[in-house]
Design an enzyme around this catalytic site. Structure first.
Site, PDB file in Angstrom:
ATOM      1  N   TYR A  76     -10.145  14.786  -0.281  1.00 11.09           N
ATOM      2  CA  TYR A  76      -9.769  13.443   0.168  1.00 11.09           C
ATOM      3  C   TYR A  76     -11.062  12.654   0.377  1.00 11.09           C
ATOM      4  CZ  TYR A  76      -7.027   9.911   2.673  1.00 11.09           C
ATOM      5  OH  TYR A  76      -6.409   8.750   3.065  1.00 11.09           O
ATOM      6  N   ASP A 132      -9.063  17.741   3.916  1.00 11.64           N
ATOM      7  CA  ASP A 132      -9.859  18.621   3.056  1.00 11.64           C
ATOM      8  C   ASP A 132     -10.868  17.808   2.249  1.00 11.64           C
ATOM      9  OD1 ASP A 132      -8.718  17.785   0.524  1.00 11.64           O
ATOM     10  OD2 ASP A 132      -7.031  19.125   0.887  1.00 11.64           O
ATOM     11  N   SER A 146      -9.493  13.945  24.832  1.00 12.74           N
ATOM     12  CA  SER A 146      -8.766  14.451  26.006  1.00 12.74           C
ATOM     13  C   SER A 146      -8.122  13.333  26.818  1.00 12.74           C
ATOM     14  CB  SER A 146      -9.693  15.280  26.893  1.00 12.74           C
ATOM     15  OG  SER A 146     -10.780  14.496  27.345  1.00 12.74           O
ATOM     16  N   ASN A 171       0.960  15.259  14.041  1.00 12.19           N
ATOM     17  CA  ASN A 171       0.749  16.528  13.347  1.00 12.19           C
ATOM     18  C   ASN A 171      -0.111  17.480  14.169  1.00 12.19           C
ATOM     19  OD1 ASN A 171      -1.589  15.082  13.012  1.00 12.19           O
ATOM     20  ND2 ASN A 171      -1.775  15.418  10.822  1.00 12.19           N
TER      21      ASN A 171
END
Length: 144
Positions: free
Chosen positions: A85, A82, A64, A76
């Site tokens: 990787y 996932d 934050s 992104n």
């Protein structure tokens, strides 16, 4: 309790820890000092590779305070890592865009992650009506 195998790429960054009762998000740190000029893009190395359990993925987001402290945005919005990787050289990185000149120092906490079970297989059933009242807008207020 899940066990996740982890490889560290640096002895200089603090080791990850799960703090029970505080949050189920785990902080990640820059594994090297990165200087950015306003308008630059960079993949900030996080110094870890992990073998997530089959059927799980990691969601990676800024802390934050990251924008306030460093003026960077994750390009992104939410990074998804996932379970495939998981190689020895598959270091996690945070893709960022600098809105101002900034320096992120080695060991600065800049993002956080949590692991989430993959979505179950779903089938879409196309219908003419959902038979629910229209709310007439967006969000919780229903106003446009």
């Amino acid at each position: 309790m899940q066990t996740i195998r982890i490889r560290y790429f640096s002895d200089k960054i603090k080791r990850l820890e799960y703090i029970d009762g505080k949050s189920d998000w785990i902080d990640l740190r820059a594994s090297e000092t990165v200087e950015l000029k306003a308008g630059e893009f960079r993949l900030i190395p996080l110094g870890v590779a992990m073998e997530l359990p089959k059927g799980y993925e990691a969601h990676l987001v800024p802390r934050s305070s990251t924008f306030k402290n460093y003026g960077i945005l994750q390009t992104n919005s939410c990074g998804i890592i996932d379970c495939s990787y998981c190689g020895d050289e598959d270091m996690w990185r945070m893709p960022v865009y600098a809105t101002r000149d900034t320096v992120i120092r080695e060991n600065d906490r800049i993002c956080q992650f949590r692991i989430v079970e993959n979505q179950p297989t779903i089938v879409f059933d196309e219908v003419e009506s959902l038979n629910n009242a229209s709310r007439g807008g967006f969000g919780s207020t229903g106003k446009q």
